[in-house]
Motif scaffolding. Structure first.
Motif, PDB file in Angstrom:
ATOM      1  N   SER A  44     -19.291  34.453 -34.264  1.00 23.80           N
ATOM      2  CA  SER A  44     -18.257  34.891 -33.340  1.00 23.80           C
ATOM      3  C   SER A  44     -17.052  33.977 -33.427  1.00 23.80           C
ATOM      4  CB  SER A  44     -18.796  34.929 -31.901  1.00 23.80           C
ATOM      5  OG  SER A  44     -19.250  33.653 -31.505  1.00 23.80           O
ATOM      6  N   GLU A  62      -3.951  39.952 -34.975  1.00 26.09           N
ATOM      7  CA  GLU A  62      -3.600  40.428 -36.317  1.00 26.09           C
ATOM      8  C   GLU A  62      -3.852  39.353 -37.367  1.00 26.09           C
ATOM      9  OE1 GLU A  62       0.430  41.703 -36.183  1.00 26.09           O
ATOM     10  OE2 GLU A  62       0.031  43.407 -34.851  1.00 26.09           O
ATOM     11  N   ARG A  65      -7.636  38.780 -37.901  1.00 24.41           N
ATOM     12  CA  ARG A  65      -8.288  39.842 -38.683  1.00 24.41           C
ATOM     13  C   ARG A  65      -7.972  39.751 -40.176  1.00 24.41           C
ATOM     14  NH1 ARG A  65     -11.976  39.507 -35.971  1.00 24.41           N
ATOM     15  NH2 ARG A  65     -12.125  40.486 -33.917  1.00 24.41           N
ATOM     16  N   ASN A  66      -7.014  38.931 -40.540  1.00 25.65           N
ATOM     17  CA  ASN A  66      -6.768  38.667 -41.959  1.00 25.65           C
ATOM     18  C   ASN A  66      -7.761  37.677 -42.550  1.00 25.65           C
ATOM     19  OD1 ASN A  66      -4.530  40.372 -42.231  1.00 25.65           O
ATOM     20  ND2 ASN A  66      -3.115  38.798 -41.513  1.00 25.65           N
ATOM     21  N   THR A  68     -11.106  36.998 -40.741  1.00 23.34           N
ATOM     22  CA  THR A  68     -12.488  37.260 -40.325  1.00 23.34           C
ATOM     23  C   THR A  68     -12.557  38.565 -39.534  1.00 23.34           C
ATOM     24  OG1 THR A  68     -14.434  36.401 -39.161  1.00 23.34           O
ATOM     25  CG2 THR A  68     -12.310  35.971 -38.151  1.00 23.34           C
ATOM     26  N   ASP A  69     -13.717  39.215 -39.632  1.00 20.81           N
ATOM     27  CA  ASP A  69     -13.968  40.396 -38.802  1.00 20.81           C
ATOM     28  C   ASP A  69     -14.992  40.116 -37.706  1.00 20.81           C
ATOM     29  OD1 ASP A  69     -16.267  40.179 -40.304  1.00 20.81           O
ATOM     30  OD2 ASP A  69     -16.164  42.193 -41.186  1.00 20.81           O
ATOM     31  N   LYS A  70     -15.324  38.861 -37.501  1.00 20.98           N
ATOM     32  CA  LYS A  70     -16.299  38.512 -36.463  1.00 20.98           C
ATOM     33  C   LYS A  70     -15.724  38.781 -35.073  1.00 20.98           C
ATOM     34  CE  LYS A  70     -18.393  34.989 -39.421  1.00 20.98           C
ATOM     35  NZ  LYS A  70     -18.551  33.534 -39.701  1.00 20.98           N
ATOM     36  N   PRO A  71     -16.579  39.138 -34.130  1.00 28.38           N
ATOM     37  CA  PRO A  71     -16.086  39.468 -32.789  1.00 28.38           C
ATOM     38  C   PRO A  71     -15.560  38.241 -32.049  1.00 28.38           C
ATOM     39  CG  PRO A  71     -18.482  39.403 -32.801  1.00 28.38           C
ATOM     40  CD  PRO A  71     -18.052  39.285 -34.241  1.00 28.38           C
TER      41      PRO A  71
END
Length: 316
Positions: A44, A62, A65-66, A68-71
């Motif tokens: 996370s 933004e 998200r470049n 990591t895609d972890k919550p």
């Protein structure tokens, strides 16, 4: 003297930087605007300071998200100021964390601070319609808390009063990196309007004791390497001390707020006039230092009306 606070006329968008200061540790900075820290763990993400609005917070997301895609699970708020906390809703985090003292300050003065800062910083509050209300923590602590993002450990600590009475830092031991909030600034003026001048340098020294490899300060560039870290610590302590001493001399000698302003400018302009938000911070810093020198330990609450009254007094 200008007829409005310097920040009211600062409408130019700032250049954003997103800098890695340790493994999976990032600093979102924007030329003296409030910084946001990003800690990416095994499972996370933790945010340190949320920005002033959801609009600005979405810019942070933004950039995240470049890489990591972890919550995003945690939003940690280093203190209660509106420009730090009112964007928290944009991250969708399950937990929002403050110190006990910072939460108490939201209760006591959160709405007044929002109203005051809204008038001071029109650019930062663009898109303010999306703010759902005051930001309230779901978790608080008194002096320390440890969280784990998978195996990655993050220590949250209250090291002493400084920028406010409830400032906390976030330390990542595996990288020896700290996110300091506004306890430390780099080539940006310290905002001292809710500060504690007598305690602040001691809190800076508590940070120095960690012997850090990198710091994400509250404003200004990310700092990698012990040389830059110590330069920022030295500079912050010097700013606070250089501001307080001439004002205290005037206040304790029976002088006026305007005389304290002149004495502070004489001491600080040669060293700090080029710093980001210096002109904006100066009147608030003078007013708070004047009060502290006269024995007022708890900073008086800033409201939009008090802002105007103070500004008029300084303009004679």
């Amino acid at each position: 003297m200008a007829k409005q606070f310097a920040s009211q006329g600062d409408l130019t968008e700032k250049k954003i930087s997103f800098t890695e200061i340790g493994r999976d540790l990032w600093a979102f900075t924007a030329e003296g605007d409030p910084n946001t820290g990003v800690i990416i763990g095994d499972d996370s993400v933790m945010i340190i300071d949320a920005q002033a609005t959801p609009r600005l917070a979405h810019k942070v997301v933004e950039h995240i998200r470049n890489v990591t895609d972890k919550p995003i699970k945690y939003v940690v708020l280093s203190h209660y100021h509106a420009v730090r906390v009112l964007g928290a809703s944009a991250y969708g985090a399950s937990e929002i964390i403050m110190s006990d003292t910072a939460r108490a300050m939201v209760v006591e003065r959160g709405q007044e601070d929002w109203d005051s800062e809204f008038g001071r910083f029109p650019r930062l509050f663009q898109g303010h319609e999306s703010i759902p209300g005051l930001t309230w923590p779901t978790m608080t602590f008194e002096s320390s808390m440890t969280l784990y993002l998978g195996k990655r450990r993050v220590d949250l600590s209250f090291l002493g009063r400084a920028h406010t009475a409830g400032d906390i830092v976030a330390y990542v031991p595996d990288a020896n990196v700290m996110f300091t909030g506004d306890i430390v600034e780099y080539h940006s003026a310290c905002y001292c309007g809710d500060g504690h001048f007598g305690d602040w340098p001691k809190t800076v020294e508590a940070i120095r004791a960690y012997d850090l490899d990198a710091i994400a300060p509250g404003r200004g560039d990310a700092l990698v390497g012990s040389k830059l870290v110590n330069e920022a610590l030295d500079n912050t302590a010097d700013f606070v001390t250089s501001t307080y001493r001439p004002i205290a001399r005037i206040a304790q000698g029976g002088g006026s707020l305007k005389e304290a302003w002149d004495a502070c400018r004489a001491a600080c302009d040669p060293k700090f006039a080029s710093y980001a938000i210096y002109e904006h911070c100066l009147p608030f810093n003078v007013a708070r230092a004047y009060d502290e020198a006269l024995g007022i330990d708890t900073p008086r609450i800033w409201t939009a009306e008090r802002d105007r009254q103070m500004w008029e007094a300084l303009q004679g």
